[in-house]
Enzyme design. Structure first.
Site, mmCIF file in Angstrom:
data_model
loop_
_atom_site.group_PDB
_atom_site.id
_atom_site.type_symbol
_atom_site.label_atom_id
_atom_site.label_comp_id
_atom_site.label_asym_id
_atom_site.label_seq_id
_atom_site.Cartn_x
_atom_site.Cartn_y
_atom_site.Cartn_z
ATOM 1 C CE1 TYR A 150 -3.642 2.560 0.604
ATOM 2 C CE2 TYR A 150 -2.445 3.234 2.576
ATOM 3 C CZ TYR A 150 -3.450 3.444 1.659
ATOM 4 O OH TYR A 150 -4.279 4.542 1.791
ATOM 5 C CG ASP A 234 5.618 3.431 1.092
ATOM 6 O OD1 ASP A 234 5.920 4.052 2.135
ATOM 7 O OD2 ASP A 234 4.452 3.276 0.701
ATOM 8 C CE LYS A 262 0.791 4.611 8.591
ATOM 9 N NZ LYS A 262 0.804 3.981 7.285
HETATM 10 C C1 LIG Z 1 0.154 4.472 5.896
HETATM 11 C C2 LIG Z 1 0.928 4.226 4.670
HETATM 12 C C3 LIG Z 1 0.896 5.087 3.577
HETATM 13 C C4 LIG Z 1 -0.056 6.245 3.489
HETATM 14 O O1 LIG Z 1 0.171 7.189 4.460
HETATM 15 P P1 LIG Z 1 -1.033 8.158 4.887
HETATM 16 O O2 LIG Z 1 -0.382 9.163 5.785
HETATM 17 O O3 LIG Z 1 -2.051 7.302 5.553
HETATM 18 O O4 LIG Z 1 -1.548 8.774 3.626
HETATM 19 C C5 LIG Z 1 1.752 4.853 2.528
HETATM 20 N N1 LIG Z 1 2.579 3.796 2.536
HETATM 21 C C6 LIG Z 1 2.627 2.942 3.555
HETATM 22 C C7 LIG Z 1 3.599 1.808 3.520
HETATM 23 C C8 LIG Z 1 1.782 3.100 4.650
HETATM 24 O O5 LIG Z 1 1.780 2.211 5.635
#
Ligand SMILES: *Cc1c(COP(=O)(O)O)cnc(C)c1O
Length: 436
Positions: A150, A234, A262
């Site tokens: 994701y 990511d 995060k």
């Molecule tokens: C949470 C998450 C996102 C998106 O971040 P948001 O601040 O919720 O938009 C993107 N990549 C990874 C791996 C994530 O866990």
């Protein structure tokens, strides 16, 4: 039921009704609806340390931890102090503030592949910008991604996964299974010259935790470099969680671009794309890749983030977090065995997922083959016993520095009943304890 209990229960029903009436599905982010576990949104009112409190006043030991954002727990004193001091100076300036550069410097010093940073307000935005930079740099358009990873919900990265997008976007993204070198290499052989970037979570955390097999990330690094494909790690979850230098330090691999979010906001909204100057210089105003934001580099997010990263640097919690998570993983594994429930637990550092399956889980397909109904009964029973985990079989649990050994022991202890419930045929969340 006492008079007081009746009053609080109806108070919580009222709040739930209100949420369901005025918010779509009662929530602002789908997983919060608890539909994966067949229940309804949990309405929380406050949090402190390792615990959250619902609107009825029930206290839960929390392993959601802001979906991983809260590595040092809720309401950490260094964050509260930074916010109090920040608030004395400003809420919003709309122009540049020194803390932005200080947080960027901290990130740059922690991740060797990074020379510059652009802040935004979410991980979604960070991944969107990273793809845009990669496309501008390579003058190619296609994205290679991983099934089950994701990267937020921007159009290009959600192509094929949501309604509301033009079909053409789907032709611009190719997804291969995690840990499958052959699939990866054959796509690159076929599409290499069309691929702008490869984006990957170096440790999957959004299809449950899945670890890269030995040599996999190295292979991706080598091939993308050879083919001129921008490799985007990511690290929205893994950044400052697997180590101060994230997955890149943990696995000794340098990405071309890194996305963060995060943890780096200390609990406030944030995202960041980071990398070497030659890539970052594509961003406006230096280059022609546009990105802007009213709230980008928000002074309070910067202050909270700087406080947390400084604390992580001066008192690294990583060794202890890994020990606790491993202890939790072993304890849960033993309880499952006592109850003769087949589980496979993937754990790395402070991240773990319990898959209800007898086989190891190395990609999204294997994660999806696990028993979701068992997971649901397990998670619901834990919640009744006051232990809160992510209400989806495709999320990680996060061990935080505020969890104490007793908290881990408590989780392991109550997991016994939850494992019993997981394999009981009764669908009702209310069950009596049965011998294993
Ligand atoms: C949470 C998450 C996102 C998106 O971040 P948001 O601040 O919720 O938009 C993107 N990549 C990874 C791996 C994530 O866990």
């Amino acid at each position: 039921m006492t008079h007081d209990e009746r009053r609080t229960t109806s108070a919580s029903a009222r709040v739930l009704n209100l949420a369901q009436r005025y918010l779509v599905g009662g929530v602002n982010s789908p997983v919060r609806a608890f539909r994966h576990v067949g229940t309804h949104p949990l309405l929380l009112r406050s949090s402190k340390g390792a615990r959250v409190v619902d609107v009825e006043g029930r206290v839960y030991l929390d392993f959601v931890m802001g979906w991983g954002a809260l590595i040092l727990g809720h309401q950490h004193p260094v964050v509260l102090k930074a916010l109090r001091e920040g608030l004395k100076k400003t809420i919003l300036l709309g122009l540049t503030h020194p803390t932005e550069a200080l947080l960027a410097q901290k990130i740059t010093e922690s991740i060797p592949s990074v020379e510059q940073v652009r802040f935004c307000v979410s991980g979604t935005e960070a991944c969107m910008i990273a793809v845009r930079i990669a496309r501008a740099h390579t003058k190619r358009t296609r994205i290679l991604a991983i099934e089950g990873c994701y990267h937020g919900h921007s159009d290009s990265l959600m192509a094929g996964k949501t309604l509301g997008l033009p079909d053409v976007l789907e032709q611009e993204i190719i997804r291969v299974p995690f840990n499958d070198r052959e699939a990866f290499e054959s796509i690159v052989a076929r599409e290499g010259q069309a691929l702008a970037c490869m984006i990957i979570e170096p440790v999957c955390a959004n299809t449950g935790v899945i670890l890269p097999v030995a040599g996999y990330l190295e292979c991706i690094r080598e091939v993308t470099k050879r083919e001129g494909i921008v490799l985007i790690f990511d690290e929205v979850v893994t950044g400052f969680r697997l180590s101060l230098g994230g997955a890149q330090e943990r696995f000794k691999i340098a990405a071309d671009l890194t996305t963060l979010g995060k943890i780096i906001g200390g609990g406030l909204p944030i995202g960041a794309v980071a990398g070497p100057k030659y890539l970052m210089q594509h961003l406006a105003p230096q280059g022609k890749v546009y990105h802007a934001g009213t709230f980008a580099g928000h002074p309070l997010s910067m202050a909270a983030g700087l406080a947390i990263l400084s604390e992580l640097e001066s008192h690294p919690p990583y060794a202890r977090l890994a020990r606790m998570a491993q202890h939790l993983s072993e304890g849960l594994s033993q309880q499952a065995k006592r109850c003769r429930v087949g589980v496979h637990i993937n754990q790395i550092e402070s991240l773990l997922t319990v898959f209800f399956t007898d086989v190891s889980v190395r990609n999204a397909k294997e994660a999806q083959a696990a028993h979701q109904d068992q997971f649901a009964r397990w998670a619901n029973t834990l919640r009744e016993r006051g232990v809160l985990i992510s209400p989806s079989p495709y999320e990680a649990f996060f061990v935080s520095s505020v969890h104490r050994e007793e908290d881990i022991e408590h989780f392991i202890e109550v997991s016994y009943d939850a494992f019993v419930a997981a394999v009981s045929s009764r669908a009702s969340p209310h069950f009596r304890r049965e011998p294993c």
